[in-house]
Design a protein around this motif. Structure first.
Motif, mmCIF file in Angstrom:
data_model
loop_
_atom_site.group_PDB
_atom_site.id
_atom_site.type_symbol
_atom_site.label_atom_id
_atom_site.label_comp_id
_atom_site.label_asym_id
_atom_site.label_seq_id
_atom_site.Cartn_x
_atom_site.Cartn_y
_atom_site.Cartn_z
ATOM 1 N N ASP A 211 0.817 -1.209 0.000
ATOM 2 C CA ASP A 211 0.000 0.000 0.000
ATOM 3 C C ASP A 211 0.852 1.260 0.000
ATOM 4 O O ASP A 211 0.462 2.281 -0.558
ATOM 5 N N ILE A 212 2.003 1.202 0.674
ATOM 6 C CA ILE A 212 2.861 2.384 0.794
ATOM 7 C C ILE A 212 4.198 2.122 0.109
ATOM 8 O O ILE A 212 4.583 0.974 -0.103
ATOM 9 N N ALA A 213 4.886 3.193 -0.236
ATOM 10 C CA ALA A 213 6.211 3.050 -0.841
ATOM 11 C C ALA A 213 7.143 2.325 0.129
ATOM 12 O O ALA A 213 7.087 2.541 1.343
ATOM 13 N N ILE B 190 9.817 0.192 -4.281
ATOM 14 C CA ILE B 190 8.460 -0.044 -4.744
ATOM 15 C C ILE B 190 7.596 1.184 -4.533
ATOM 16 O O ILE B 190 7.593 1.794 -3.455
ATOM 17 N N GLU B 191 6.836 1.542 -5.570
ATOM 18 C CA GLU B 191 5.920 2.675 -5.473
ATOM 19 C C GLU B 191 4.680 2.298 -4.657
ATOM 20 O O GLU B 191 4.360 1.115 -4.519
ATOM 21 N N PRO B 192 3.972 3.294 -4.110
ATOM 22 C CA PRO B 192 2.727 2.993 -3.389
ATOM 23 C C PRO B 192 1.716 2.309 -4.317
ATOM 24 O O PRO B 192 1.712 2.521 -5.534
ATOM 25 N N LYS B 193 0.882 1.467 -3.714
ATOM 26 C CA LYS B 193 -0.217 0.792 -4.423
ATOM 27 C C LYS B 193 0.285 -0.088 -5.574
ATOM 28 O O LYS B 193 -0.358 -0.179 -6.629
ATOM 29 N N THR B 194 1.401 -0.737 -5.371
ATOM 30 C CA THR B 194 1.948 -1.634 -6.397
ATOM 31 C C THR B 194 1.474 -3.056 -6.150
ATOM 32 O O THR B 194 1.419 -3.519 -5.002
#
Length: 278
Positions: free
Chosen positions: A25-27, A76-80
């Motif tokens: 959900d978060i970075a 990792i980007e958020p919401k990945t």
């Protein structure tokens, strides 16, 4: 963070070790240990990979990650969310017809590598609503690949090499050559074809992975976790960090949380995945 596994069809399990769904959900920035190759399809979001040599690679929409010869990092980007496929050593030759050495520590655009036939399977995976549906779409693609390539599979998979790497006694090269009944040069060639590196290098890699498994299972004494083949504690720490990405103490303190979760999920899911982390 969510991580779930799903097993491939029984007739694919010599080539594909597991499917998985991973989301955040978060970075975040995560360390991953040296592992076998993966296919990854980005369902949403994205990120970067910092490979063992330090180079930064953007995560393409669908990519093939060759076997890694050291630890690496995910940013990792958020919401990945990602659908992944673990490729067994035998799968490199049977499914793709390439040497694992050619792809070691590399990120390859999957559609460019595999051609247009794969694009419909990728689209089907992205449109699926469950991990079971994604896995079924991947199953169909790999079965089709095996049927097309069956006549081209000439090389016998070196089971003796896999057994040698898994042996907790760290057998010498003479034992491997005797078991395989081939020359030193041939053992090197086969190890690079299926696993991406020489037998001695691979033995170092899996020695560290076994130590990480022992630590995850509750072993805290470094000598017991390490086994008998390290010169001393500093040698163990150096090798552990090379292939796992953190020191043994940092691993015990859960500073490589994704590796620990992967290992725990393997146990909980009763996944028999030798020679693998993801």
């Amino acid at each position: 963070m969510e991580l779930r596994y799903y097993m491939p069809r029984s007739d694919l399990r010599d080539y594909v070790r597991a499917y998985y769904f991973y989301s955040v959900d978060i970075a975040s920035s995560e360390t991953l240990c040296a592992e076998l190759g993966n296919i990854r399809v980005i369902l949403r979001g994205g990120g970067m990979l910092q490979m063992p040599g330090g180079q930064l690679e953007p995560s393409m929409s669908a990519f093939l990650l060759g076997p890694t010869l050291g630890s690496y990092n995910l940013m990792i980007e958020p919401k990945t969310a990602v659908f992944g496929v673990g490729i067994r050593p035998e799968g490199w030759h049977a499914l793709f017809g390439v040497s694992a050495e050619e792809l070691a520590d590399k990120v390859i655009d999957l559609t460019a590598f595999a051609g247009g036939i794969l694009m419909s399977s990728i689209e089907e995976i992205r449109n699926a609503e469950t991990l079971a549906e994604m896995s079924a779409a991947a199953d169909r693609y790999f079965v089709d690949q095996l049927n097309k390539r069956q006549a081209h599979i000439r090389q016998r998979y070196p089971v003796e090499l896999a057994n040698w790497l898994l042996d907790p006694n760290d057998l010498g090269l003479d034992a491997l050559m005797e078991a395989m009944d081939v020359s030193r040069r041939q053992t090197d060639r086969l190890a690079k074809l299926y696993f991406g590196a020489s037998p001695k290098f691979l033995q170092r890699k899996y020695r560290a992975l076994r130590a990480a498994d022992r630590i995850r299972a509750g072993e805290t004494a470094w000598m017991n976790a390490a086994g008998s083949k390290f010169y001393d504690q500093s040698h163990f720490i150096k090798e552990f960090k090379t292939f796992i990405g953190v020191t043994p103490k940092q691993f015990i303190d859960n500073q490589a949380r994704l590796i620990a979760q992967i290992q725990q999920m393997r146990v909980q899911s009763a996944l028999q995945i030798p020679l693998a982390s993801f």
